[in-house]
Scaffold this motif. Sequence first.
Motif, PDB file in Angstrom:
ATOM      1  N   VAL A  75      -5.991  10.115   4.430  1.00  0.00           N
ATOM      2  CA  VAL A  75      -4.616   9.727   4.099  1.00  0.00           C
ATOM      3  C   VAL A  75      -3.760  10.972   3.873  1.00  0.00           C
ATOM      4  O   VAL A  75      -2.607  11.053   4.327  1.00  0.00           O
ATOM      5  CB  VAL A  75      -4.594   8.818   2.856  1.00  0.00           C
ATOM      6  N   GLU A  78      -9.607   8.254   1.978  1.00  0.00           N
ATOM      7  CA  GLU A  78      -8.567   8.755   1.078  1.00  0.00           C
ATOM      8  C   GLU A  78      -8.187  10.195   1.450  1.00  0.00           C
ATOM      9  O   GLU A  78      -7.013  10.570   1.396  1.00  0.00           O
ATOM     10  CB  GLU A  78      -9.063   8.697  -0.366  1.00  0.00           C
ATOM     11  N   GLU A  81      -9.243  -2.285  -3.019  1.00  0.00           N
ATOM     12  CA  GLU A  81     -10.356  -2.319  -2.075  1.00  0.00           C
ATOM     13  C   GLU A  81     -11.606  -2.982  -2.630  1.00  0.00           C
ATOM     14  O   GLU A  81     -12.398  -3.550  -1.871  1.00  0.00           O
ATOM     15  CB  GLU A  81     -10.715  -0.894  -1.637  1.00  0.00           C
ATOM     16  N   THR A 105      -0.046   7.410  -5.994  1.00  0.00           N
ATOM     17  CA  THR A 105      -0.163   5.948  -5.913  1.00  0.00           C
ATOM     18  C   THR A 105      -1.546   5.535  -5.410  1.00  0.00           C
ATOM     19  O   THR A 105      -2.058   4.479  -5.808  1.00  0.00           O
ATOM     20  CB  THR A 105       0.919   5.368  -4.988  1.00  0.00           C
ATOM     21  N   GLN A 106      -2.150   6.356  -4.564  1.00  0.00           N
ATOM     22  CA  GLN A 106      -3.502   6.034  -4.112  1.00  0.00           C
ATOM     23  C   GLN A 106      -4.482   6.065  -5.275  1.00  0.00           C
ATOM     24  O   GLN A 106      -5.320   5.170  -5.429  1.00  0.00           O
ATOM     25  CB  GLN A 106      -3.941   7.034  -3.036  1.00  0.00           C
ATOM     26  N   SER A 107      -4.359   7.072  -6.123  1.00  0.00           N
ATOM     27  CA  SER A 107      -5.226   7.166  -7.286  1.00  0.00           C
ATOM     28  C   SER A 107      -5.033   5.989  -8.236  1.00  0.00           C
ATOM     29  O   SER A 107      -5.987   5.468  -8.821  1.00  0.00           O
ATOM     30  CB  SER A 107      -4.946   8.485  -8.023  1.00  0.00           C
ATOM     31  N   ARG A 161       0.854  -1.204   0.000  1.00  0.00           N
ATOM     32  CA  ARG A 161       0.000   0.000   0.000  1.00  0.00           C
ATOM     33  C   ARG A 161       0.887   1.249   0.000  1.00  0.00           C
ATOM     34  O   ARG A 161       0.949   1.988   0.986  1.00  0.00           O
ATOM     35  CB  ARG A 161      -0.935   0.057   1.195  1.00  0.00           C
ATOM     36  N   TYR A 185       0.704   4.114  -0.959  1.00  0.00           N
ATOM     37  CA  TYR A 185       0.075   5.399  -0.631  1.00  0.00           C
ATOM     38  C   TYR A 185       0.019   5.647   0.874  1.00  0.00           C
ATOM     39  O   TYR A 185      -0.320   6.751   1.305  1.00  0.00           O
ATOM     40  CB  TYR A 185      -1.343   5.462  -1.220  1.00  0.00           C
ATOM     41  N   THR A 186       0.349   4.646   1.689  1.00  0.00           N
ATOM     42  CA  THR A 186       0.366   4.859   3.136  1.00  0.00           C
ATOM     43  C   THR A 186       1.776   4.866   3.729  1.00  0.00           C
ATOM     44  O   THR A 186       1.942   5.223   4.896  1.00  0.00           O
ATOM     45  CB  THR A 186      -0.437   3.758   3.868  1.00  0.00           C
ATOM     46  N   ARG A 217      -5.468   2.179  -5.311  1.00  0.00           N
ATOM     47  CA  ARG A 217      -6.290   1.828  -4.176  1.00  0.00           C
ATOM     48  C   ARG A 217      -7.666   1.275  -4.546  1.00  0.00           C
ATOM     49  O   ARG A 217      -8.166   0.367  -3.876  1.00  0.00           O
ATOM     50  CB  ARG A 217      -6.467   3.039  -3.246  1.00  0.00           C
ATOM     51  N   SER A 222       1.994   9.871  -2.296  1.00  0.00           N
ATOM     52  CA  SER A 222       0.877   9.166  -1.669  1.00  0.00           C
ATOM     53  C   SER A 222      -0.409   9.321  -2.465  1.00  0.00           C
ATOM     54  O   SER A 222      -1.125   8.342  -2.719  1.00  0.00           O
ATOM     55  CB  SER A 222       0.678   9.679  -0.235  1.00  0.00           C
TER      56      SER A 222
END
Length: 331
Positions: free
Chosen positions: A278, A275, A321, A312-314, A25, A27-28, A317, A309
């Motif tokens: 985050v 999000e 999930e 990479t989340q975009s 993960r 983004y974290t 994630r 973050s």
Amino acid sequence: MAAPESSPTTSALRAGLRAHVETWRPYTTCYPALVGAAGAAVAGGWGVPALAAAVVPALGWLSGHYLGDYFDRELDAISKPQRPIPSGRLSARAALGGGLGCAAAAAVLALLVNWRAVVLVLAALAGIVAYSRFCKARGLSGNLVRGALTALALATGSLLATGGVTGAVLVFALVFLVHDAASNLVGTIRDVDGDRAGGYGSVAVRRGVPAAVRIAFGLYAAGLLAVLAMSSTMLEQAPYYVFTTLAACAGTAAFSLLFEHIRAVPPRKALRAHEILVAERLVLAGALIAGSAGWWAALAVLVPALVFSLGTQSALRGGHEFPAEREAARP
């Protein structure tokens, strides 16, 4: 001219690497590094000592993701079969090995810098196992244990950078415990159906989503008020207030989204709120650095962390999930 096709071995290596990256993960991962660096800064150890203070918590965080997915593999097989272990892209043994390997690396680095920090690393490892194996399925206690891991990251950063843990660091550790318990509780709201099917008694499963939102907001507000009350401990109060205000604005946006749909929060809305958190918690950690080491020190670490973050989340994630078929069916 057509590009040459990848060999089966190359394709397998790429698939395996992607499975590990998804488990990390990414983004974290900047968050525990910033929290460790914030612990160093509050204790007066900004600069080169903050490097180990950032790396050790980040390795512990990666260990937690590997071990968490290892212990959650049966639950994920029910609600998130697209994840690396239940999809067969990462073996349970590899996840266990990755978790123990990252924990060992964190312990070795801590030992090289300050042997007393190994105690905190081992405490964090025990907390990871306790959270994943026992507490996660038991409501608020699981959220509080999860928050305690961030508190340990702050204390670890202080100990590695300066050889001690100041009173201000201890107070901020309690603040991050409460804050991350709230963030973790928000994260469970999107998983109500899967947690219920897997027998996990989260707050949202036991007491309903409205109660989970209100408890999370109460914890978040308490943490934020404590952060504001700690302004007198900061050397640079102006940047501290600015960064704290930005974090509060982001937190308000996240909880406004949840309260707007409080009776039945759609999973996508709950994920969106998390999000935002985050990013918010990165800014909150940046506030401690700004208040201790100044504007430029905070911006130098916070801006790249936010870009990495959020980017990479975009990219990663949503697929991590939600199953692909659910993603394809959503409007």
